[in-house]
Design a protein around this motif. Structure first.
Motif, PDB file in Angstrom:
ATOM      1  N   VAL A  60       0.872  -1.171   0.000  1.00  0.00           N
ATOM      2  CA  VAL A  60       0.000   0.000   0.000  1.00  0.00           C
ATOM      3  C   VAL A  60       0.912   1.225   0.000  1.00  0.00           C
ATOM      4  CG1 VAL A  60      -1.910   1.172   1.148  1.00  0.00           C
ATOM      5  CG2 VAL A  60      -1.678  -1.314   1.347  1.00  0.00           C
ATOM      6  N   PRO A  61       1.249   1.751  -1.154  1.00  0.00           N
ATOM      7  CA  PRO A  61       2.282   2.793  -1.239  1.00  0.00           C
ATOM      8  C   PRO A  61       1.897   4.115  -0.601  1.00  0.00           C
ATOM      9  CG  PRO A  61       1.239   2.463  -3.367  1.00  0.00           C
ATOM     10  CD  PRO A  61       0.742   1.356  -2.484  1.00  0.00           C
ATOM     11  N   TYR A  62       0.635   4.323  -0.263  1.00  0.00           N
ATOM     12  CA  TYR A  62       0.289   5.566   0.418  1.00  0.00           C
ATOM     13  C   TYR A  62       0.271   5.407   1.933  1.00  0.00           C
ATOM     14  CZ  TYR A  62      -4.301   3.355  -0.373  1.00  0.00           C
ATOM     15  OH  TYR A  62      -5.348   2.460  -0.466  1.00  0.00           O
ATOM     16  N   LEU A  63       0.727   4.244   2.432  1.00  0.00           N
ATOM     17  CA  LEU A  63       0.932   4.054   3.871  1.00  0.00           C
ATOM     18  C   LEU A  63       2.380   3.699   4.195  1.00  0.00           C
ATOM     19  CD1 LEU A  63      -2.244   2.086   5.057  1.00  0.00           C
ATOM     20  CD2 LEU A  63      -1.740   4.517   5.346  1.00  0.00           C
ATOM     21  N   VAL A  64       3.052   2.968   3.292  1.00  0.00           N
ATOM     22  CA  VAL A  64       4.428   2.552   3.511  1.00  0.00           C
ATOM     23  C   VAL A  64       5.305   3.133   2.398  1.00  0.00           C
ATOM     24  CG1 VAL A  64       3.689   0.436   4.652  1.00  0.00           C
ATOM     25  CG2 VAL A  64       4.131   0.416   2.180  1.00  0.00           C
ATOM     26  N   ILE A  65       6.614   2.961   2.547  1.00  0.00           N
ATOM     27  CA  ILE A  65       7.553   3.489   1.558  1.00  0.00           C
ATOM     28  C   ILE A  65       7.832   2.423   0.497  1.00  0.00           C
ATOM     29  CG2 ILE A  65       9.902   4.319   1.192  1.00  0.00           C
ATOM     30  CD1 ILE A  65       9.834   5.517   3.970  1.00  0.00           C
ATOM     31  N   VAL A  66       7.614   2.770  -0.749  1.00  0.00           N
ATOM     32  CA  VAL A  66       7.965   1.939  -1.895  1.00  0.00           C
ATOM     33  C   VAL A  66       8.849   2.810  -2.791  1.00  0.00           C
ATOM     34  CG1 VAL A  66       7.125   0.598  -3.854  1.00  0.00           C
ATOM     35  CG2 VAL A  66       5.786   0.672  -1.737  1.00  0.00           C
ATOM     36  N   PRO A  67      10.114   2.445  -3.004  1.00  0.00           N
ATOM     37  CA  PRO A  67      11.040   3.338  -3.730  1.00  0.00           C
ATOM     38  C   PRO A  67      10.510   3.848  -5.057  1.00  0.00           C
ATOM     39  CG  PRO A  67      12.242   1.514  -2.758  1.00  0.00           C
ATOM     40  CD  PRO A  67      10.795   1.237  -2.507  1.00  0.00           C
ATOM     41  N   ALA A  68       9.761   3.035  -5.786  1.00  0.00           N
ATOM     42  CA  ALA A  68       9.293   3.457  -7.108  1.00  0.00           C
ATOM     43  C   ALA A  68       8.118   4.425  -7.044  1.00  0.00           C
ATOM     44  CB  ALA A  68       8.908   2.229  -7.931  1.00  0.00           C
ATOM     45  N   ARG A  69       7.475   4.554  -5.882  1.00  0.00           N
ATOM     46  CA  ARG A  69       6.246   5.345  -5.823  1.00  0.00           C
ATOM     47  C   ARG A  69       6.192   6.354  -4.681  1.00  0.00           C
ATOM     48  NH1 ARG A  69       1.952   2.916  -8.597  1.00  0.00           N
ATOM     49  NH2 ARG A  69       0.480   3.842  -7.135  1.00  0.00           N
ATOM     50  N   SER A  70       7.121   6.325  -3.748  1.00  0.00           N
ATOM     51  CA  SER A  70       6.977   7.117  -2.523  1.00  0.00           C
ATOM     52  C   SER A  70       7.163   8.607  -2.725  1.00  0.00           C
ATOM     53  CB  SER A  70       7.959   6.624  -1.453  1.00  0.00           C
ATOM     54  OG  SER A  70       7.573   5.351  -0.982  1.00  0.00           O
ATOM     55  N   LEU A  71       7.752   9.022  -3.854  1.00  0.00           N
ATOM     56  CA  LEU A  71       7.858  10.462  -4.095  1.00  0.00           C
ATOM     57  C   LEU A  71       6.478  11.102  -4.234  1.00  0.00           C
ATOM     58  CD1 LEU A  71      10.894  10.679  -6.566  1.00  0.00           C
ATOM     59  CD2 LEU A  71      10.817  11.276  -4.131  1.00  0.00           C
ATOM     60  N   LEU A  72       5.490  10.306  -4.572  1.00  0.00           N
ATOM     61  CA  LEU A  72       4.125  10.829  -4.666  1.00  0.00           C
ATOM     62  C   LEU A  72       3.485  10.973  -3.295  1.00  0.00           C
ATOM     63  CD1 LEU A  72       2.861   8.656  -7.679  1.00  0.00           C
ATOM     64  CD2 LEU A  72       3.695  11.026  -7.744  1.00  0.00           C
ATOM     65  N   TYR A  73       4.030  10.290  -2.294  1.00  0.00           N
ATOM     66  CA  TYR A  73       3.453  10.296  -0.943  1.00  0.00           C
ATOM     67  C   TYR A  73       4.563  10.585   0.073  1.00  0.00           C
ATOM     68  CZ  TYR A  73       0.144   7.534  -3.709  1.00  0.00           C
ATOM     69  OH  TYR A  73      -0.699   7.075  -4.696  1.00  0.00           O
ATOM     70  N   PRO A  74       5.024  11.806   0.158  1.00  0.00           N
ATOM     71  CA  PRO A  74       6.156  12.103   1.053  1.00  0.00           C
ATOM     72  C   PRO A  74       5.856  11.881   2.530  1.00  0.00           C
ATOM     73  CG  PRO A  74       5.212  14.130   0.171  1.00  0.00           C
ATOM     74  CD  PRO A  74       4.578  13.005  -0.586  1.00  0.00           C
ATOM     75  N   TYR A  75       4.583  11.954   2.905  1.00  0.00           N
ATOM     76  CA  TYR A  75       4.234  11.773   4.320  1.00  0.00           C
ATOM     77  C   TYR A  75       4.492  10.349   4.799  1.00  0.00           C
ATOM     78  CZ  TYR A  75       0.014   9.727   2.265  1.00  0.00           C
ATOM     79  OH  TYR A  75      -0.842   8.950   1.537  1.00  0.00           O
ATOM     80  N   THR A  76       4.717   9.403   3.861  1.00  0.00           N
ATOM     81  CA  THR A  76       4.991   8.028   4.283  1.00  0.00           C
ATOM     82  C   THR A  76       6.314   7.912   5.041  1.00  0.00           C
ATOM     83  OG1 THR A  76       5.958   7.591   2.097  1.00  0.00           O
ATOM     84  CG2 THR A  76       3.636   7.001   2.432  1.00  0.00           C
ATOM     85  N   ALA A  77       7.166   8.933   4.964  1.00  0.00           N
ATOM     86  CA  ALA A  77       8.384   8.922   5.776  1.00  0.00           C
ATOM     87  C   ALA A  77       8.055   8.854   7.259  1.00  0.00           C
ATOM     88  CB  ALA A  77       9.224  10.155   5.479  1.00  0.00           C
TER      89      ALA A  77
END
Length: 391
Positions: A60-77
Motif C-alpha cells: 500500500v504505497p500511500y501508507l508505507v515506503i515503496v522506492p518506485a512510488r513514494s515520491l508521490l506520498y512524502p508523508y509516508t516517511a
C-alpha cells in the motif's frame, strides 16, 4: 488493582500504530483477493499498488515506503514507521511503545519526546529510501523498486539507545533465567537484525535498525538540549532551580564505543576519536569542554542510582506513589547538588591554606658546632644550647 495510565503522546502513538497496521492489512487483503480485471492489467489495483500475484507482493504505497512510488506520498516517511506487516512485529513494536514511550515521555516531557520521535522515525526512513532508490537507479532491479520499507525497527533501536543513556545499569530478567543489563541491549538488537538480513531476507530491518540507532545516539549525544539541573531522568526534576541548559550528553558511559563489548570498543575508540576531531574541525560538531564531561558524568551517576522504579508504578499509580517518587527524586537531586556546592566551596579554602603555608617561614635549624644547637622557628631565635652525643 493498579490502574495503568499512559501519557497522551504515547497513547496516541500506540493507537496510530494499531490502526495503521490494521488498515494496511485490510488493504493488502483486498488487493490480494481482488479478481483480475482490466484495471489490474494496466498496473493499478484497489490498494493503490501494482498487481499482486501473491500476498508478499502486495503493498500500500500511500501508507508505507515503496522506492518506485513514494515520491508521490512524502508523508509516508512518518507513517511507514507505524505500519507493521505481521502480528509478531506488531506485538514487539506495540510493547516497545507502551513501556518505552510511557517512561520516556514522563522523563523528558511531551515536547522533547515528540522531537525525539520525529528524528528517529523520519531520518532512518528517508535514508533507507535513498539507499534503495539509488541502488534501483544504478542496477535497474525491479525487485528493489517495489521493496516495502516500513516498521518500527528504527523506533525500537532508538528507544534502546535512550534507555542506555538513562538507566544503563538496570537489569532485566528474561524468562527468570537470563539477566541482562540495559546497556547491552542496543548491541544485541543490532547484531540480531544484522544477522536476520541475509538469513531471513529482512534487509530493510538492517538499515532501519542501524540508522535508528545512529540517529538516536547523535541526537542525544550532541544536540538534545536539557536543563543542567535535570540530574536524573524525571518529570521536571529541579527545572525550576536554575535556567541554565546544556546541549548533548558528554558522559564517558554514553560514548559510541561504550555500546559494544570491551574488545570491540577498544578497537573502535581510536578511529572514532579521529572522526570526532574531524567533525569538530569542520565545525559540524561542538567540542565538549572539561566541565561538560564532568557534569555529564555526574548526571550519569545519579541516573544510574535512580533506576527504573518509576516505570511501572512510581508515577503511574495513585497519589501516594507519585509523592514517594517525587521525594526520592528530590532527595537524589539535592544530594548531588549538595556535593557539587561542597566541592565548589572547598576550593577557596584549600587555596587559602596553601597561601598561608607559603607565607609562613619554615622551621630552620642552625648547627653552631659539634655540641651546640640553635633553633629558630616562626621568626624567633632560641639560644637553646645543649649537649648532644654524636653517633
Amino acid at each position: 488493582m493498579a490502574r495503568i495510565t499512559l501519557p497522551p503522546l504515547t497513547r496516541s502513538l500506540l493507537a496510530a500504530l494499531i490502526l495503521l497496521s490494521l488498515l494496511n492489512s485490510a488493504l493488502r487483503f483486498r488487493q490480494w483477493s481482488a479478481p483480475p480485471s482490466s484495471g489490474h492489467d494496466q498496473g493499478e489495483d484497489e490498494g493503490g499498488g501494482p498487481p499482486a500475484s501473491s500476498w508478499h507482493d502486495t503493498s500500500v504505497p500511500y501508507l508505507v515506503i515503496v522506492p518506485a512510488r513514494s515520491l508521490l506520498y512524502p508523508y509516508t516517511a512518518l507513517t511507514a514507521a507505524l505500519v507493521e506487516q505481521n502480528v509478531l512485529s506488531l506485538t514487539a513494536t506495540a510493547l516497545t511503545v507502551f513501556f518505552g514511550g510511557r517512561y520516556l515521555e514522563r522523563a523528558w516531557g511531551g515536547r522533547e519526546y515528540a522531537i525525539f520521535l520525529l528524528f528517529v522515525t523520519m531520518i532512518p526512513n528517508l535514508l533507507t529510501f535513498a539507499v534503495y532508490a539509488v541502488y534501483w537507479k544504478l542496477t535497474g532491479n525491479s525487485d528493489v523498486a517495489t521493496t516495502t520499507i516500513n516498521g518500527g525497527v528504527g523506533i525500537c533501536a532508538a528507544f534502546l539507545v535512550a534507555f542506555k543513556q538513562l538507566v544503563p545499569e538496570h537489569t532485566v530478567a528474561l524468562a527468570s533465567v537470563l539477566r541482562i543489563r540495559v546497556k547491552h541491549f542496543p548491541a544485541i538488537f543490532l547484531l540480531a537484525n544484522t544477522l536476520s538480513g541475509p538469513l531471513l531476507g529482512t534487509d530493510t530491518a538492517v538499515f532501519l535498525s542501524w540508522l535508528g540507532f545512529l540517529t538516536a545516539w547523535i541526537y542525544l549525544r550532541f544536540f538534545r538540549i536539557s536543563p543542567t539541573d535535570d540530574l536524573e531522568a524525571g518529570n521536571g526534576l529541579l527545572r525550576g532551580v536554575g535556567s541554565a541548559r546544556s546541549r548533548g550528553d558528554a558522559s564517558d558511559t554514553f560514548a559510541f564505543a561504550q555500546f559494544f563489548p570491551e574488545p570491540v570498543s577498544t578497537v573502535l575508540a581510536p578511529p572514532l576519536d579521529i572522526i570526532y576531531n574531524a567533525f569538530v574541525s569542520l565545525r559540524i560538531l561542538r567540542p565538549f569542554s572539561g566541565s561538560d564531561i564532568v557534569a555529564g558524568n555526574e548526571q550519569a551517576s545519579v541516573r544510574s542510582e535512580g533506576g527504573l522504579q518509576g516505570l511501572m508504578g512510581g508515577r503511574g499509580g495513585r497519589g501516594g506513589g507519585r509523592r514517594e517518587e517525587a521525594e526520592r527524586r528530590r532527595a537524589l537531586a539535592l544530594r548531588a547538588l549538595d556535593q557539587r556546592l561542597n566541592a565548589a566551596a572547598s576550593r577557596p579554602q584549600q587555596q587559602q591554606q596553601h597561601a598561608q603555608m607559603a607565607s609562613t617561614p619554615s622551621e630552620v635549624s642552625i648547627v653552631a658546632g659539634p655540641d651546640q644547637h640553635y633553633h629558630r622557628s616562626e621568626g624567633t631565635e632560641e639560644g637553646d644550647a645543649g649537649r648532644h652525643t654524636q653517633a
